[in-house]
Motif scaffolding. Structure first.
Motif, mmCIF file in Angstrom:
data_model
loop_
_atom_site.group_PDB
_atom_site.id
_atom_site.type_symbol
_atom_site.label_atom_id
_atom_site.label_comp_id
_atom_site.label_asym_id
_atom_site.label_seq_id
_atom_site.Cartn_x
_atom_site.Cartn_y
_atom_site.Cartn_z
ATOM 1 N N SER A 152 -38.368 9.403 -18.792
ATOM 2 C CA SER A 152 -37.768 8.090 -18.540
ATOM 3 C C SER A 152 -36.604 8.200 -17.564
ATOM 4 O O SER A 152 -36.457 7.387 -16.639
ATOM 5 N N ILE A 153 -35.749 9.206 -17.798
ATOM 6 C CA ILE A 153 -34.597 9.396 -16.907
ATOM 7 C C ILE A 153 -35.071 9.654 -15.478
ATOM 8 O O ILE A 153 -34.548 9.082 -14.501
ATOM 9 N N ARG A 154 -36.081 10.482 -15.352
ATOM 10 C CA ARG A 154 -36.592 10.777 -14.021
ATOM 11 C C ARG A 154 -37.180 9.531 -13.377
ATOM 12 O O ARG A 154 -36.940 9.236 -12.195
ATOM 13 N N GLY A 155 -37.956 8.771 -14.172
ATOM 14 C CA GLY A 155 -38.587 7.566 -13.623
ATOM 15 C C GLY A 155 -37.567 6.527 -13.189
ATOM 16 O O GLY A 155 -37.657 5.966 -12.079
ATOM 17 N N TYR A 156 -36.598 6.259 -14.076
ATOM 18 C CA TYR A 156 -35.590 5.256 -13.720
ATOM 19 C C TYR A 156 -34.698 5.729 -12.579
ATOM 20 O O TYR A 156 -34.209 4.926 -11.771
ATOM 21 N N SER A 157 -34.461 7.027 -12.513
ATOM 22 C CA SER A 157 -33.688 7.541 -11.379
ATOM 23 C C SER A 157 -34.440 7.316 -10.076
ATOM 24 O O SER A 157 -33.864 6.869 -9.061
ATOM 25 N N GLU A 158 -35.720 7.647 -10.086
ATOM 26 C CA GLU A 158 -36.524 7.424 -8.881
ATOM 27 C C GLU A 158 -36.591 5.947 -8.536
ATOM 28 O O GLU A 158 -36.551 5.560 -7.355
ATOM 29 N N LEU A 159 -36.685 5.105 -9.587
ATOM 30 C CA LEU A 159 -36.734 3.656 -9.330
ATOM 31 C C LEU A 159 -35.438 3.175 -8.678
ATOM 32 O O LEU A 159 -35.446 2.367 -7.731
ATOM 33 N N SER A 160 -34.313 3.675 -9.184
ATOM 34 C CA SER A 160 -33.023 3.275 -8.609
ATOM 35 C C SER A 160 -32.905 3.736 -7.168
ATOM 36 O O SER A 160 -32.469 2.975 -6.276
ATOM 37 N N LEU A 161 -33.278 4.976 -6.900
ATOM 38 C CA LEU A 161 -33.204 5.478 -5.537
ATOM 39 C C LEU A 161 -34.136 4.717 -4.619
ATOM 40 O O LEU A 161 -33.785 4.404 -3.455
ATOM 41 N N ARG A 162 -35.338 4.374 -5.122
ATOM 42 C CA ARG A 162 -36.275 3.624 -4.294
ATOM 43 C C ARG A 162 -35.711 2.248 -3.960
ATOM 44 O O ARG A 162 -35.821 1.754 -2.817
ATOM 45 N N ALA A 163 -35.083 1.609 -4.957
ATOM 46 C CA ALA A 163 -34.518 0.274 -4.707
ATOM 47 C C ALA A 163 -33.403 0.345 -3.674
ATOM 48 O O ALA A 163 -33.286 -0.528 -2.783
ATOM 49 N N ILE A 164 -32.569 1.398 -3.782
ATOM 50 C CA ILE A 164 -31.470 1.539 -2.828
ATOM 51 C C ILE A 164 -32.013 1.797 -1.422
ATOM 52 O O ILE A 164 -31.546 1.229 -0.422
ATOM 53 N N ARG A 165 -33.024 2.657 -1.316
ATOM 54 C CA ARG A 165 -33.582 2.964 -0.003
ATOM 55 C C ARG A 165 -34.248 1.730 0.623
ATOM 56 O O ARG A 165 -34.156 1.497 1.837
ATOM 57 N N GLN A 166 -34.976 0.976 -0.233
ATOM 58 C CA GLN A 166 -35.606 -0.241 0.290
ATOM 59 C C GLN A 166 -34.554 -1.229 0.788
ATOM 60 O O GLN A 166 -34.725 -1.884 1.821
ATOM 61 N N ALA A 167 -33.436 -1.290 0.004
ATOM 62 C CA ALA A 167 -32.381 -2.216 0.433
ATOM 63 C C ALA A 167 -31.787 -1.770 1.758
ATOM 64 O O ALA A 167 -31.492 -2.594 2.634
ATOM 65 N N GLU A 168 -31.629 -0.467 1.931
ATOM 66 C CA GLU A 168 -31.067 0.022 3.175
ATOM 67 C C GLU A 168 -32.039 -0.161 4.333
ATOM 68 O O GLU A 168 -31.645 -0.459 5.466
ATOM 69 N N THR A 169 -33.337 -0.004 4.068
ATOM 70 C CA THR A 169 -34.337 -0.071 5.139
ATOM 71 C C THR A 169 -34.641 -1.513 5.527
ATOM 72 O O THR A 169 -34.697 -1.868 6.708
#
Length: 485
Positions: free
Chosen positions: A266-283
């Motif tokens: 779960s920690i890994r999944g939510y971490s990846e989800l958070s990073l993906r959201a941040i990257r999408q926001a930046e892109t």
């Protein structure tokens, strides 16, 4: 066997020597008495043959013994005015005159007084008595050969009987010792067979035992066999316990792996989800608000899963510290208040249960670690809530019984499964083997409670049957102020 035989041999030889010496003394005394009689008879005969006033001065020893005829008698006479003569009576009754050399061997003994022993060349040892008669010195003797032969025969007979007796004793000792040590050989054989068993790993069962007839507690060796059987029983029980612990450990490792894998995933999944959201926001220049919401939810889930892992690790760490005698901080503990607070905490977590509290007017105060004892009560209440259906009544009582403070948690649920009752307080033991969130825990709750109670010098036990289950914690009612005490 050698020691016993040697001691018996010494005793028998000592007896033989003592008997021979005593018998030799008796025979010699008898010979001396016989010698006195023979001397009296010989002297009287010699004097009679001499006639009055020594008119028969030419009477020889042979002439005298021809009249006496005492077998083995020795007679030597030396007239003051004539030549010495001597003679001896042979075993067939004939009288033989002594040679000049033989007479010369004993001439010096004619002045002896009393009875003595002398050795005459060609004749052997004689028991003799010397004296004087009319105009002559005389010496009368009897052979010691008969005494010597008798003693020799007795010693020979005793030695033969002794040797035969020692042989019989040795054989008897061999049979007795072999029979007596047979149980010990059985013990040794059993121990050898047990030593050959592979007991380092895996399921091991020791079925070897010393036979009942060779483990009789009424004998010393039998007690050894009985002690070995008892030891093997303990070892067998220990091996069974070790195997059960290994099985529980393997099961716990699997459960702990599952418990840790889920929050880690779960920690890994939510971490990846958070990073993906941040990257999408930046892109893509996405909404900052959506990014914050997604990241916040992920962090909340990460925190929750981290707390689950932390709880499991802290439980394991607590058990390790309790095993080392650490972790407890003593102080004054109001067990009554602790029970009230524990029931108050349990009610919101189990509103479908009926919670009953029974305490006395006076508080029950003991010396202990308040936080750890609260953990014990919480674990027992959580156990009752988890493993009983809705509507179950859970009753908590606190009382003082003698020198003990007693906390009881009772419920009218279905009871404890008899299959797990004996290992209920052991680590990694679970009544429900599943990993369901409702009932399938890690199996550490009751083992932690037992470790805490044991560290306080108390006991925890369970009595259960359908509709009536009671967990009892009994603690020493120590003074409220242990330092002052």
């Amino acid at each position: 066997m050698v020691t016993i035989t040697g001691i018996v041999a010494l005793i028998l030889v000592g007896i033989a020597v003592a008997i021979s010496a005593a018998l030799g003394q008796i025979l010699q005394e008898n010979l001396d008495a016989k010698l006195q009689q023979t001397a009296n008879l010989t002297v009287q005969t010699y004097q009679r043959m001499q006639g009055p006033l020594g008119s028969g001065a030419d009477v020889t020893a042979a002439d005298t013994l021809s009249q006496v005829r005492q077998q083995g008698a020795l007679f030597i006479v030396r007239p003051f005015n004539g030549a010495a003569s001597g003679a001896v009576v042979e075993s067939d009754g004939t009288v033989t005159e002594l040679t000049d050399d033989q007479i010369g061997d004993v001439l010096n003994d004619l002045t002896r007084t009393g009875v003595d022993s002398i050795d005459i060349h060609g004749l052997g040892e004689y028991r003799v008595v010397a004296g004087q008669v009319q105009g002559a010195g005389v010496l009368i003797g009897l052979p010691l050969s008969e005494v010597r032969n008798t003693v020799t025969q007795i010693i020979t007979a005793v030695l033969i009987v002794t040797a035969a007796g020692l042989l019989l004793i040795a054989l008897a000792i061999i049979l007795i010792v072999r029979r007596g040590l047979r149980p010990l050989r059985a013990v040794a054989d059993t121990a050898t067979r047990v030593a050959a068993l592979p007991m380092s790993e895996g399921a091991v069962s020791i079925n070897e035992r010393v036979a009942a007839d060779e483990a009789d507690e009424r004998t010393e060796i039998g007690r050894v066999g009985h002690a070995l059987n008892t030891l093997l029983d303990h070892i067998d029980s220990s091996l069974d316990a070790r195997q059960r612990n290994e099985e529980r450990m393997r099961r716990f490792v699997a459960d702990a792996s599952h418990e840790l894998r889920t929050p880690l995933a779960s920690i890994r999944g939510y971490s990846e989800l958070s990073l993906r959201a941040i990257r999408q926001a930046e892109t893509n220049g996405g909404s900052a608000r959506m990014t914050v919401e997604t990241t916040g939810q992920s962090l909340e889930r990460i925190q929750a899963q981290s707390l689950r892992m932390t709880t499991l690790v802290e439980d394991l760490l607590l058990l390790a510290r309790l095993d080392e005698g650490q972790e407890l901080v003593y102080g004054s503990v109001d067990l009554t208040r602790l029970a009230i607070e524990s029931v108050a905490d349990a009610r919101p977590a189990g509103p479908e249960h009926d919670w009953v509290l029974e305490v006395g007017e006076e508080p029950v105060v003991i010396a202990g670690d308040s936080g750890r004892l609260h953990q014990v009560a919480a674990n027992l209440l959580a156990n009752a809530r988890t493993h009983t259906p809705e509507g179950t009544t859970v009753t908590v009582t606190v009382s003082r019984e003698g020198h003990d403070a007693v906390l009881r948690v009772h419920d009218d649920g279905p009871g404890v499964d008899p299959a797990v009752k004996d290992e209920l307080f052991e680590r990694f033991s679970r009544a429900d083997r599943s990993r369901a969130r409702k009932t399938g825990g890690t199996g550490l709750g009751l083992s932690i409670a037992k470790a805490i109670v044991d560290a306080h010098g108390g006991t925890i036990s369970v009595a259960s049957e359908p509709g009536d289950t009671t967990f009892e914690v009994r603690l020493p009612a120590r003074p409220a102020d242990p330092t002052a005490s």
